[in-house]
Design an enzyme around this catalytic site. Sequence first.
Site, PDB file in Angstrom:
ATOM      1  N   ASP A 264      28.801 126.662  68.804  1.00 54.04           N
ATOM      2  CA  ASP A 264      27.636 125.805  68.457  1.00 54.04           C
ATOM      3  C   ASP A 264      26.307 126.324  68.998  1.00 54.04           C
ATOM      4  OD1 ASP A 264      26.835 124.070  66.618  1.00 54.04           O
ATOM      5  OD2 ASP A 264      27.290 122.329  67.663  1.00 54.04           O
TER       6      ASP A 264
ATOM      7  N   ARG B  45      34.793 123.758  66.758  1.00 54.53           N
ATOM      8  CA  ARG B  45      34.127 124.973  66.655  1.00 54.53           C
ATOM      9  C   ARG B  45      34.161 125.897  67.783  1.00 54.53           C
ATOM     10  NH1 ARG B  45      29.405 121.856  66.026  1.00 54.53           N
ATOM     11  NH2 ARG B  45      30.669 120.778  64.547  1.00 54.53           N
TER      12      ARG B  45
ATOM     13  N   ASP C  87      22.313 125.215  69.162  1.00 52.36           N
ATOM     14  CA  ASP C  87      21.363 124.494  68.304  1.00 52.36           C
ATOM     15  C   ASP C  87      20.110 124.786  68.900  1.00 52.36           C
ATOM     16  OD1 ASP C  87      23.182 122.862  66.832  1.00 52.36           O
ATOM     17  OD2 ASP C  87      23.963 121.846  68.377  1.00 52.36           O
TER      18      ASP C  87
ATOM     19  N   ARG D 104      32.727 131.610  64.160  1.00 49.88           N
ATOM     20  CA  ARG D 104      32.441 130.347  63.718  1.00 49.88           C
ATOM     21  C   ARG D 104      32.600 130.215  62.123  1.00 49.88           C
ATOM     22  NH1 ARG D 104      28.584 125.799  64.897  1.00 49.88           N
ATOM     23  NH2 ARG D 104      28.964 124.385  63.363  1.00 49.88           N
TER      24      ARG D 104
HETATM   25  N1  ROI Z   1      31.005 116.643  71.948  1.00 52.32           N
HETATM   26  C1  ROI Z   1      30.974 117.363  73.290  1.00 52.32           C
HETATM   27  N2  ROI Z   1      31.242 116.719  74.382  1.00 52.32           N
HETATM   28  N3  ROI Z   1      30.105 118.337  73.238  1.00 52.32           N
HETATM   29  C2  ROI Z   1      29.622 118.991  72.118  1.00 52.32           C
HETATM   30  O1  ROI Z   1      28.978 120.293  71.910  1.00 52.32           O
HETATM   31  C3  ROI Z   1      29.792 118.476  70.941  1.00 52.32           C
HETATM   32  N4  ROI Z   1      29.289 119.061  69.773  1.00 52.32           N
HETATM   33  C4  ROI Z   1      29.606 118.213  68.389  1.00 52.32           C
HETATM   34  C5  ROI Z   1      30.211 116.886  68.614  1.00 52.32           C
HETATM   35  C6  ROI Z   1      31.335 117.273  67.129  1.00 52.32           C
HETATM   36  C7  ROI Z   1      29.123 116.062  67.703  1.00 52.32           C
HETATM   37  N5  ROI Z   1      30.894 116.671  69.586  1.00 52.32           N
HETATM   38  C8  ROI Z   1      30.576 117.200  70.799  1.00 52.32           C
HETATM   39  O2  ROI Z   1      29.124 118.712  67.307  1.00 52.32           O
END
Ligand code: ROI
Length: 166
Positions: free
Chosen positions: A102, A99, A104, A89
């Site tokens: 991610d 990315r 969270d 990342r």
């Molecule tokens: N859109 C989807 N479908 N899944 C994600 O995990 C995701 N993560 C993000 C953004 C770019 C908002 N869009 C996403 O951070």
Amino acid sequence: MTDLNQSITAFIGLGSNLASPAMQIKSAHEAIAALPSIRELAFSSLYHSAPMGPQDQPDYINAVMAIETALSPLALLNELQYIEQTHGRIRQGQRWGARTLDLDILIYGEQLIELPDLTIPHSGITERAFVLYPLFEIAPLLKIPGKGKLADLLTDCPLSGLKRLE
Ligand code: ROI
């Protein structure tokens, strides 16, 4: 042995849309499960969805994980950011851009947290089908602190093309 006596139930959202997303999610799952001071409680199916936000990027694979942890929210965030880095990342460029990984912290016990680098429950959680539906799969009775019952939130959140993978 890890002392999880003082532990909290937390939920982590995983997402990837680069470099074999499903593989990234599976590898991150293993890395999180292997963290000291963490015990895995549940892991959802993988879900496929179109990008939310900028459309000029590949589709995403998402999942959520429930853990029990003795780590503080910031210590947990730190561990997750390290795992993001080891999965290639790069935090720069376009906000809401593609990315490799991610991670969270979606929910941390009953806590409401607003720090410069950390908002819990994760902001936008109630609009994100790719978070709410996998959460419902592993914790159908969940209440999201400050937001209400997950089951009620789902009725206001269209699937938006989200697909559960076998
Ligand atoms: N859109 C989807 N479908 N899944 C994600 O995990 C995701 N993560 C993000 C953004 C770019 C908002 N869009 C996403 O951070």
